[in-house]
Design a protein around this motif. Structure first.
Motif, short mmCIF file in Angstrom:
data_model
loop_
_atom_site.label_atom_id
_atom_site.label_comp_id
_atom_site.label_asym_id
_atom_site.label_seq_id
_atom_site.Cartn_x
_atom_site.Cartn_y
_atom_site.Cartn_z
N PRO A 172 -25.63 3.61 -36.72
CA PRO A 172 -24.38 3.69 -35.96
C PRO A 172 -24.61 3.44 -34.48
CG PRO A 172 -24.52 5.47 -37.56
CD PRO A 172 -25.84 4.78 -37.56
N ASN A 173 -23.84 2.52 -33.93
CA ASN A 173 -23.86 2.17 -32.50
C ASN A 173 -25.13 1.45 -32.04
OD1 ASN A 173 -21.30 3.38 -32.05
ND2 ASN A 173 -22.28 5.38 -31.95
N ALA A 174 -26.08 1.21 -32.93
CA ALA A 174 -27.26 0.44 -32.55
C ALA A 174 -26.88 -1.03 -32.42
CB ALA A 174 -28.36 0.62 -33.58
N PRO A 175 -27.66 -1.82 -31.65
CA PRO A 175 -27.37 -3.25 -31.57
C PRO A 175 -27.30 -3.87 -32.96
CG PRO A 175 -29.02 -2.66 -29.95
CD PRO A 175 -28.82 -1.45 -30.82
N PRO A 176 -26.24 -4.60 -33.27
CA PRO A 176 -26.10 -5.17 -34.62
C PRO A 176 -27.14 -6.24 -34.90
CG PRO A 176 -24.42 -6.05 -33.17
CD PRO A 176 -25.12 -4.98 -32.40
N ILE A 177 -27.43 -6.41 -36.18
CA ILE A 177 -28.36 -7.44 -36.63
C ILE A 177 -27.52 -8.64 -37.08
CG2 ILE A 177 -30.21 -8.02 -38.22
CD1 ILE A 177 -30.62 -4.93 -38.50
N LEU A 178 -27.61 -9.74 -36.35
CA LEU A 178 -26.78 -10.91 -36.60
C LEU A 178 -27.59 -12.03 -37.24
CD1 LEU A 178 -24.90 -11.04 -33.16
CD2 LEU A 178 -24.29 -9.75 -35.20
N ASP A 179 -27.02 -12.66 -38.25
CA ASP A 179 -27.64 -13.82 -38.87
C ASP A 179 -27.37 -15.03 -37.98
OD1 ASP A 179 -28.58 -15.87 -40.43
OD2 ASP A 179 -27.12 -15.61 -42.05
N PHE A 180 -28.44 -15.58 -37.41
CA PHE A 180 -28.30 -16.68 -36.44
C PHE A 180 -28.28 -18.05 -37.10
CE2 PHE A 180 -29.69 -18.75 -32.33
CZ PHE A 180 -28.69 -18.19 -31.55
N ALA A 217 -37.28 -10.20 -36.62
CA ALA A 217 -36.08 -10.29 -35.79
C ALA A 217 -36.42 -10.25 -34.31
CB ALA A 217 -35.12 -9.14 -36.13
N TYR A 218 -35.54 -10.79 -33.50
CA TYR A 218 -35.64 -10.69 -32.05
C TYR A 218 -34.52 -9.82 -31.50
CZ TYR A 218 -39.16 -14.32 -31.98
OH TYR A 218 -40.33 -15.02 -32.19
N VAL A 219 -34.90 -8.88 -30.64
CA VAL A 219 -33.91 -8.14 -29.88
C VAL A 219 -33.53 -9.03 -28.70
CG1 VAL A 219 -33.42 -6.06 -28.54
CG2 VAL A 219 -34.95 -5.95 -30.53
N VAL A 220 -32.24 -9.29 -28.55
CA VAL A 220 -31.74 -10.14 -27.48
C VAL A 220 -30.97 -9.27 -26.50
CG1 VAL A 220 -30.33 -12.15 -26.88
CG2 VAL A 220 -31.50 -12.06 -29.10
N ASN A 221 -31.25 -9.41 -25.22
CA ASN A 221 -30.42 -8.70 -24.25
C ASN A 221 -30.16 -9.56 -23.02
OD1 ASN A 221 -33.32 -7.63 -23.51
ND2 ASN A 221 -32.08 -7.23 -21.71
N LEU A 222 -28.96 -9.41 -22.49
CA LEU A 222 -28.60 -10.10 -21.26
C LEU A 222 -29.22 -9.40 -20.07
CD1 LEU A 222 -24.78 -10.76 -21.82
CD2 LEU A 222 -26.75 -12.07 -22.63
N GLY A 223 -29.69 -10.18 -19.12
CA GLY A 223 -30.31 -9.61 -17.93
C GLY A 223 -29.38 -9.59 -16.74
N ASP A 224 -29.90 -9.07 -15.63
CA ASP A 224 -29.11 -8.94 -14.40
C ASP A 224 -28.58 -10.29 -13.92
OD1 ASP A 224 -29.81 -6.28 -14.45
OD2 ASP A 224 -31.45 -6.49 -13.02
N LEU A 225 -29.39 -11.32 -14.06
CA LEU A 225 -28.98 -12.64 -13.58
C LEU A 225 -27.75 -13.14 -14.33
CD1 LEU A 225 -29.48 -15.06 -11.75
CD2 LEU A 225 -31.10 -15.93 -13.45
N PHE A 226 -27.76 -12.98 -15.66
CA PHE A 226 -26.60 -13.44 -16.44
C PHE A 226 -25.36 -12.63 -16.07
CE2 PHE A 226 -23.71 -14.05 -19.89
CZ PHE A 226 -23.94 -15.36 -20.30
N MET A 227 -25.51 -11.32 -15.95
CA MET A 227 -24.36 -10.49 -15.61
C MET A 227 -23.81 -10.85 -14.22
SD MET A 227 -23.82 -8.81 -18.27
CE MET A 227 -22.53 -7.74 -17.64
N ARG A 228 -24.70 -11.20 -13.31
CA ARG A 228 -24.25 -11.61 -11.97
C ARG A 228 -23.48 -12.92 -12.05
NH1 ARG A 228 -27.12 -10.26 -6.60
NH2 ARG A 228 -25.96 -11.51 -5.10
#
Length: 333
Positions: A22-30, A260-271
């Protein structure tokens, strides 16, 4: 935001629709990215968009990085970190100004109020020779790699590492294509940013810590957001990674998923997105939240802050030890 806690008794190494919990990053089929099913691709884009709005994290399976290559690079990582310290220090990244080579334990401190982090790493990137314009212009993280000379089968080590680097760099570009679609622009929108780009790959090792250690002062890595645009993390079988659930304010375990790869957006993308993943990134009449800045300026400033914080902590710690030494001597006398 993520953190990696090392209260476990095992060591960990890393080389960045069902729910893991619950609430963990979802596992997406890419895999729809590489197929002709437009409906499946649209569902993937919507799922990624939802993750971007929530906390910028998701996991992907069905990518094109071979599991056999993942196993080989993890083996390379183990062989390197098993070397004696003096051999790893032969390629200390402090030998250069472009972040290539070995990083010693407790070199960085991302979270204020913690201790310098209990991780060691090997920084690798595209081979940039000393006559390359990027090197001559002192571009960010651009220079020749420092390769370990005493690791077993060093030629295979170098070949596998670069093969993996290029495979994951291609995957990162595929992820950016999907992120572009979440913004309502063409999938090729970010291509100009990735043409000729130099990514940074880190093999990381988090030594095991006793359970009775002060967790806040002895984390593998403190709570932080990543500096760059997008991070792909390949975990090994040892857990320890946690992600902040934006809705509840709770830290959620991210269980390792084989391949699997954990993907996360960084500060640069958010900016770049003005803290928003909506088309055009700004509501009508909304002002930009950040002034203009280059990637080099932003990432370099983040490096200086986190590494400088660790150096300051260690200097202050040594000063306290020296101040206490005469008192301790008097007691022993």
């Amino acid at each position: 935001m993520l953190k990696e806690l090392k209260e476990q008794t095992e060591e960990s190494k890393s080389v960045n629709i069902s729910m893991a919990s619950p609430n963990a990053p979802p596992i997406l089929d890419f895999s729809p990215v590489y197929g002709d099913d437009s409906q499946a691709k649209a569902k993937l884009v919507e799922a990624v968009r939802n993750c971007c709005h929530h906390n910028g994290f998701f996991q992907i399976t069905g990518h094109r990085v071979p599991s056999e290559l993942q196993r080989r690079v993890m083996n390379c990582s183990k062989r390197f970190f098993d070397l004696p310290l003096e051999e790893k220090l032969q390629i200390d990244k402090n030998n250069n100004s472009f972040n290539r080579g070995y990083e010693l334990l407790r070199s960085q401190m991302l979270e204020v109020g913690t201790g310098p982090e209990l991780k060691e790493g090997l920084y690798i990137g595209e081979e940039i020779p000393t006559d390359h314009p990027y090197y001559l212009q002192k571009k960010l993280n651009s220079g020749p790699n420092q390769w370990p000379q005493t690791v077993s089968d060093k030629d295979e080590f170098q070949k596998t590492t670069m093969e993996y680097y290029h495979a994951v760099f291609e995957l990162a570009k595929d992820v950016l294509c999907i992120l572009a679609l979440t913004l309502g622009v063409e999938s090729s929108f970010f291509d100009p940013l990735t043409d000729g780009a130099v990514a940074t790959m880190r093999m990381l090792h988090y030594p095991a810590q006793p359970k009775d250690e002060d967790e806040r002062l002895n984390r593998g890595i403190g709570a932080h957001t990543d500096f760059g645009m997008v991070t792909l993390l390949l975990q090994d079988e040892v857990d320890g990674l946690q992600v902040l659930d934006a809705a509840t304010g709770q830290w959620i375990d991210v269980k390792p998923v084989p391949g699997a790869y954990v993907v996360n957006l960084g500060d640069l993308f958010m900016r770049m997105a003005n803290d928003n993943c909506l088309p055009n990134c700004q509501e009508p009449g909304e002002a930009a939240k950040y002034p203009p800045i280059t990637v080099q300026e932003m990432v370099t400033a983040s490096y200086k802050e986190s590494y400088g914080r660790a150096e300051k902590y260690k200097k202050e710690f040594e000063m306290k030890k020296q101040e206490q030494a005469p008192v301790m001597a008097a007691v022993r006398a």
